[in-house]
Design an enzyme around this catalytic site. Sequence first.
Site, PDB file in Angstrom:
ATOM      1  N   LYS A  21      -5.312  -2.002  37.478  1.00 20.39           N
ATOM      2  CA  LYS A  21      -5.434  -0.954  38.485  1.00 20.39           C
ATOM      3  C   LYS A  21      -4.535  -1.268  39.683  1.00 20.39           C
ATOM      4  CE  LYS A  21      -9.577   0.719  38.631  1.00 20.39           C
ATOM      5  NZ  LYS A  21     -11.018   0.565  38.866  1.00 20.39           N
ATOM      6  N   ARG A  92     -12.832  -1.656  44.539  1.00 20.88           N
ATOM      7  CA  ARG A  92     -12.682  -1.295  43.126  1.00 20.88           C
ATOM      8  C   ARG A  92     -12.381  -2.503  42.260  1.00 20.88           C
ATOM      9  NH1 ARG A  92      -8.086   3.181  43.150  1.00 20.88           N
ATOM     10  NH2 ARG A  92      -9.130   3.756  41.209  1.00 20.88           N
ATOM     11  N   GLY A 101     -14.748   1.860  33.276  1.00 21.48           N
ATOM     12  CA  GLY A 101     -16.148   2.044  33.617  1.00 21.48           C
ATOM     13  C   GLY A 101     -17.044   0.844  33.347  1.00 21.48           C
ATOM     14  N   MET A 103     -16.932  -2.211  34.787  1.00 16.60           N
ATOM     15  CA  MET A 103     -17.311  -2.979  35.958  1.00 16.60           C
ATOM     16  C   MET A 103     -17.523  -2.020  37.121  1.00 16.60           C
ATOM     17  SD  MET A 103     -14.901  -6.223  35.477  1.00 16.60           S
ATOM     18  CE  MET A 103     -13.527  -5.153  35.297  1.00 16.60           C
ATOM     19  N   ARG A 335      -2.521   4.444  34.400  1.00 17.62           N
ATOM     20  CA  ARG A 335      -2.445   3.410  33.367  1.00 17.62           C
ATOM     21  C   ARG A 335      -1.951   4.083  32.105  1.00 17.62           C
ATOM     22  NH1 ARG A 335      -8.849   3.215  33.575  1.00 17.62           N
ATOM     23  NH2 ARG A 335      -9.225   5.281  32.775  1.00 17.62           N
ATOM     24  N   HIS A 451     -16.854   9.501  30.041  1.00 16.86           N
ATOM     25  CA  HIS A 451     -17.013   8.171  29.451  1.00 16.86           C
ATOM     26  C   HIS A 451     -17.112   8.242  27.934  1.00 16.86           C
ATOM     27  CE1 HIS A 451     -19.476   4.703  28.134  1.00 16.86           C
ATOM     28  NE2 HIS A 451     -18.655   4.052  28.942  1.00 16.86           N
ATOM     29  N   ARG A 557      -9.647  -5.886  -9.458  1.00 12.93           N
ATOM     30  CA  ARG A 557     -10.868  -6.637  -9.822  1.00 12.93           C
ATOM     31  C   ARG A 557     -11.454  -6.045 -11.093  1.00 12.93           C
ATOM     32  NH1 ARG A 557     -11.445  -4.518  -5.146  1.00 12.93           N
ATOM     33  NH2 ARG A 557     -11.257  -5.616  -3.176  1.00 12.93           N
ATOM     34  N   ARG A 613      -7.039  -9.699 -11.770  1.00 11.16           N
ATOM     35  CA  ARG A 613      -7.852 -10.906 -11.671  1.00 11.16           C
ATOM     36  C   ARG A 613      -8.896 -10.893 -12.769  1.00 11.16           C
ATOM     37  NH1 ARG A 613     -11.678 -11.638  -6.588  1.00 11.16           N
ATOM     38  NH2 ARG A 613     -12.930 -10.119  -7.722  1.00 11.16           N
ATOM     39  N   GLU A 729      -8.559 -19.917  -3.083  1.00  8.20           N
ATOM     40  CA  GLU A 729      -9.685 -19.458  -2.266  1.00  8.20           C
ATOM     41  C   GLU A 729     -10.723 -20.547  -2.054  1.00  8.20           C
ATOM     42  OE1 GLU A 729     -11.673 -16.171  -4.172  1.00  8.20           O
ATOM     43  OE2 GLU A 729     -11.185 -16.926  -6.161  1.00  8.20           O
ATOM     44  N   SER A 748      -2.188 -16.458  -4.933  1.00  9.02           N
ATOM     45  CA  SER A 748      -2.629 -15.359  -4.097  1.00  9.02           C
ATOM     46  C   SER A 748      -3.806 -15.872  -3.278  1.00  9.02           C
ATOM     47  CB  SER A 748      -3.045 -14.163  -4.951  1.00  9.02           C
ATOM     48  OG  SER A 748      -3.466 -13.106  -4.113  1.00  9.02           O
ATOM     49  N   GLY A 750      -6.972 -15.868  -1.532  1.00  9.26           N
ATOM     50  CA  GLY A 750      -8.175 -15.039  -1.443  1.00  9.26           C
ATOM     51  C   GLY A 750      -8.883 -15.420  -0.156  1.00  9.26           C
ATOM     52  N   THR A 751      -8.453 -14.801   0.926  1.00 11.79           N
ATOM     53  CA  THR A 751      -8.918 -15.281   2.234  1.00 11.79           C
ATOM     54  C   THR A 751     -10.369 -14.917   2.529  1.00 11.79           C
ATOM     55  OG1 THR A 751      -7.877 -13.353   3.215  1.00 11.79           O
ATOM     56  CG2 THR A 751      -6.661 -15.426   3.321  1.00 11.79           C
ATOM     57  N   ASN A 752     -10.980 -14.038   1.743  1.00 15.07           N
ATOM     58  CA  ASN A 752     -12.412 -13.782   1.969  1.00 15.07           C
ATOM     59  C   ASN A 752     -13.216 -15.032   1.643  1.00 15.07           C
ATOM     60  OD1 ASN A 752     -11.634 -11.206   2.516  1.00 15.07           O
ATOM     61  ND2 ASN A 752     -12.517 -10.302   0.682  1.00 15.07           N
ATOM     62  N   ASP A 753     -13.071 -15.497   0.400  1.00 18.45           N
ATOM     63  CA  ASP A 753     -13.806 -16.699   0.024  1.00 18.45           C
ATOM     64  C   ASP A 753     -13.277 -17.922   0.758  1.00 18.45           C
ATOM     65  OD1 ASP A 753     -15.783 -15.728  -1.500  1.00 18.45           O
ATOM     66  OD2 ASP A 753     -14.830 -16.064  -3.435  1.00 18.45           O
ATOM     67  N   CYS A 815      -4.597 -11.628  -0.749  1.00 16.52           N
ATOM     68  CA  CYS A 815      -5.302 -10.427  -1.195  1.00 16.52           C
ATOM     69  C   CYS A 815      -6.693 -10.290  -0.609  1.00 16.52           C
ATOM     70  CB  CYS A 815      -5.362 -10.393  -2.721  1.00 16.52           C
ATOM     71  SG  CYS A 815      -6.312 -11.752  -3.408  1.00 16.52           S
ATOM     72  N   TYR A 834       4.127 -11.383   0.108  1.00 17.61           N
ATOM     73  CA  TYR A 834       3.467 -10.080   0.220  1.00 17.61           C
ATOM     74  C   TYR A 834       2.008 -10.239   0.645  1.00 17.61           C
ATOM     75  CZ  TYR A 834       1.201 -11.027  -4.285  1.00 17.61           C
ATOM     76  OH  TYR A 834       0.453 -11.583  -5.277  1.00 17.61           O
TER      77      TYR A 834
HETATM   78  P1  ADP Z   1     -13.105   2.905  37.254  1.00 19.74           P
HETATM   79  O1  ADP Z   1     -12.451   1.636  36.967  1.00 19.74           O
HETATM   80  O2  ADP Z   1     -14.492   2.983  36.767  1.00 19.74           O
HETATM   81  O3  ADP Z   1     -12.253   4.080  36.925  1.00 19.74           O
HETATM   82  P2  ADP Z   1     -12.337   3.323  39.976  1.00 19.74           P
HETATM   83  O4  ADP Z   1     -12.101   2.132  40.824  1.00 19.74           O
HETATM   84  O5  ADP Z   1     -11.129   3.970  39.453  1.00 19.74           O
HETATM   85  O6  ADP Z   1     -13.336   2.925  38.848  1.00 19.74           O
HETATM   86  O7  ADP Z   1     -13.185   4.303  40.878  1.00 19.74           O
HETATM   87  C1  ADP Z   1     -14.112   5.256  40.429  1.00 19.74           C
HETATM   88  C2  ADP Z   1     -13.770   6.621  40.976  1.00 19.74           C
HETATM   89  O8  ADP Z   1     -13.659   6.611  42.368  1.00 19.74           O
HETATM   90  C3  ADP Z   1     -12.440   7.112  40.436  1.00 19.74           C
HETATM   91  O9  ADP Z   1     -12.553   8.441  40.034  1.00 19.74           O
HETATM   92  C4  ADP Z   1     -11.518   6.989  41.599  1.00 19.74           C
HETATM   93  O10 ADP Z   1     -10.523   7.964  41.558  1.00 19.74           O
HETATM   94  C5  ADP Z   1     -12.435   7.153  42.800  1.00 19.74           C
HETATM   95  N1  ADP Z   1     -11.915   6.406  43.928  1.00 19.74           N
HETATM   96  C6  ADP Z   1     -11.643   5.083  43.941  1.00 19.74           C
HETATM   97  N2  ADP Z   1     -11.093   4.725  45.110  1.00 19.74           N
HETATM   98  C7  ADP Z   1     -10.996   5.841  45.848  1.00 19.74           C
HETATM   99  C8  ADP Z   1     -10.474   6.135  47.169  1.00 19.74           C
HETATM  100  N3  ADP Z   1      -9.939   5.175  47.919  1.00 19.74           N
HETATM  101  N4  ADP Z   1     -10.545   7.392  47.602  1.00 19.74           N
HETATM  102  C9  ADP Z   1     -11.094   8.354  46.833  1.00 19.74           C
HETATM  103  N5  ADP Z   1     -11.586   8.166  45.608  1.00 19.74           N
HETATM  104  C10 ADP Z   1     -11.531   6.915  45.106  1.00 19.74           C
HETATM  105 MG    MG Z   2     -10.685   4.746  37.573  1.00 14.54          MG
HETATM  106 MG    MG Z   3     -13.374 -14.468  -4.284  1.00 11.67          MG
END
Ligand code: ADP
Ligand code: MG
Ligand code: MG
Length: 864
Positions: A21, A92, A101, A103, A335, A451, A557, A613, A729, A748, A750-753, A815, A834
């Site tokens: 971010k 943030r 979402g 953290m 991002r 989300h 098989r 086999r 294997e 060949s 046989g990475t499972n076993d 395999c 292969y």
């Molecule tokens: P997440 O990682 O969960 O997307 P964000 O840090 O992006 O969390 O923030 C959650 C929401 O708050 C986002 O929609 C973001 O645009 C909004 N937000 C974050 N900082 C600001 C800010 N300085 N002013 C207005 N809105 C903000």
């Molecule tokens: Mg965000």
């Molecule tokens: Mg086997």
Amino acid sequence: MVQVYLLSEARGLGKEVLGGKGFGLVEMAQAGFPVPPAFIVPTEACRAYLKEGAVPGLEEAVAAKMAALEGLVGKRFGRGEGATPPLLVSVRSGAPVSMPGMMDTILNLGLTLEGVGALARATGNPRFAWDTFRRLVQMYGEVVLGVEAQAFEALLEEAKRGRGVGADSALGAEDLEELSFRFLRLLEERGTPFPMDPWAQLQGAIEAVFKSWQNPRARAYRRIYGIPEEMGTAVVVQAMVFGNLGEDSGTGVGFTRNPATGEKGLYGEYLRNAQGEDVVAGVRTPEPLEALKAYAPGVYEELRGVAERLERHFRDMQDFEFTVERGRLFLLQTRSGKRTAKAAVRIAVEMAEEGLISREEALLRVEANALPGLLRPEVDREKAPKPLLKGLPASPGAAIGHAVFSNEAAERLSAQGLPTILVRPETTPEDITGMYLSRGILTARGGLTSHAAVVARGLGVPAVVGAEALRVFPEAGRALVDGVEIREGDLLTLDGGTGEVFLGAVPLLEEGDTALLEKLLAWAEPHRRLGVRANADTPEDAKRARALGAEGIGLCRTEHMFFAQERLPYVQRLILAKDEEEEEEALKHLFAFQKEDFKGILKAMDGLPVTVRLLDPPLHEFLPSEEELRKRGDEEAKALLERVEALKEVNPMLGFRGVRLLLLRPKIFRMQLRALLEAARELREEGLDPRPEVMVPLVADPKEVERARALAEELFQEYGPIPFGTMLETPRACLLAGEIAPLVDFFSFGTNDLTQMTFGLSRDDAGRFLPRYLEEGLFPFDPTERLDEKGVGRLLQLAVEEGRRANPRLKLGLCGEHGGEAGSVRFVEPLLDYVSASPYRVLTARLAAAQAGLERPRVPVGVE
Ligand code: ADP
Ligand code: MG
Ligand code: MG
């Protein structure tokens, strides 16, 4: 001393320091996009905090940067002065790898009762001021003080009921003021009073963001996506801009291309008069961005321009967050956007064709493991009934499963082997387990950037969101659609490509249009040095695999041919045979079946190698269960029961099977090999070009190979030789590869076993502990899915080196399941000739092999 950076000071630092971010904000600010001023506490501080419980010098560094921020925006942190409102900030979280979402983020920070007055005066909008304050108290209470969201929600509901209104936005300034005081009182009563001091708030919030790295949902997310535990999160402290200042304000999310289909063009959602998290949380269903054209055409045009420039700057599809404050646009985040496999392919191919990226880059942009998702089924519209419900098509693919309303129910039904569909009002990061376990996700609220939608696309799980006719009561374990009830366990079908939801199981169509994928894979071919074959046991699978680009079969098989209904009785007769005559008789029938099977497969793979086999599992697997036989009780059942008891093993995986069985019951060996050779001969007579190869499983000693080879040679005398190989294997076979190699034409792996035996664990029993091992970070990933390079990989490397040295003409393949997993393919690419993968995974193997080819020059191993 820890460094804290203003956006303008952080140039040249990477995501590992600034978090994704922070990095995006620095880049955008530098490129001249409208970004509110901010400073960044680097990930290093989080690591120090989690280790030591404190970060020396952080407070001073933050204070210094806050002073700089105050200078940049011309406001004082937390303190209004006359017509100037107080500076409020967001705190943030932002990890080096996007964890949407997972953290915590706190908005409106710095506001106190005193500040509310100042904010109201400065904006002339007391409603806004109190709304801003109550949001802060609520978020701070939840995130920093650990009070459950429910407690605030209940008070909010009460306030709305008192007013007789349904929406938050219908509450007035006085209501919100009163609500704020209730919130404050609640925190008081819980013994965690709200700090009426901006600096104390700031410190509490920064520490809470550090700690949120360790919260259970963030850990669960890291586990699912294989993100390292030790990275830590950066903290962005940013001047607030307000989308909740009235109808000329709002907040939204944009994509530079459609994340579901990949189609080029601005795409996204907008919520008027709202603050950031309202969109992401899916609490209100937003409107499409196009709606802005009608009432804010200037903003819409500006957004279009921004989207274009963002893409040119970052050279990838961007997912960005923005806020409009009284008609003025601010960018808050960008991002590289998560996308479906389908969109990933389209975007990569089109960007290369637009000249924005090179073809090589395009190849590296697509996550090879996601390709099988492209072949995801759709509902067969010809045969489908009328849908029960329609929502937004959030993540493509059709899914059939049993309705569940909680993580707990998803776990319970999945443990019984039942596919599930998670049904929720909306999802939050707490629901991650249920989402991960389910075949499909259905929500009543939220838009295409909610989300639920984002996470589902990331997981590759089909999803329908914002199905507004749906009412979900998770506690009661039921949902309603126009009077129709859905209860836990009810079968549903959903199509995340169309947004339709059906009651019951509806017929599905396999896969859609793959033209763009073929183009991408055609670009990949020149970079691929590793052969790709398929694991296929039937002509249908063989044909499908060939169509997907398989260059032969690496594992066919034969036991699967034994299990078929009409054959099982002969297998059982073979096992029970009292004398040679009975044995010969059973074998004759099985020979005929197998020959036909082999002909079908060899024909489907005409001109390409087919590695067969010989029989691998223990014989008792072909007999009915003891319980069943006891119930039957007739004479035949009694005889069978005796044999079942005699064949019973304590640990069949390590018992009488594979080469052991073939050597001690050589008639089975001869029957199978003769069927294969005869099938090939007949096809050759038809003018075809069959290329059979034969391989023995579970070898642990060169003597076993020697004996097996001698048996094979008898038949080769008669039919002419075909390549003869062994599976590697067992760890011992790998250790003795130098002695085994001169006896065979190919290995060949046989990475499972091999994985099971190297770890000393059985996949079937690992369910008891493996999930917890992963959760607690004892294993970084599941070694049955992704090849363990350190241990199993080392055995493999050793066997490759010593095998090649002892037999320079030795061919080397793999395999196991890992042959269709991108990371594993990249690892073995320089070592082997292969890999062989299940038919759909052939696509993954082809792309991953090309990616490996692009990423590193080949260094041959063990060849002098
Ligand atoms: P997440 O990682 O969960 O997307 P964000 O840090 O992006 O969390 O923030 C959650 C929401 O708050 C986002 O929609 C973001 O645009 C909004 N937000 C974050 N900082 C600001 C800010 N300085 N002013 C207005 N809105 C903000
Ligand atoms: Mg965000
Ligand atoms: Mg086997």
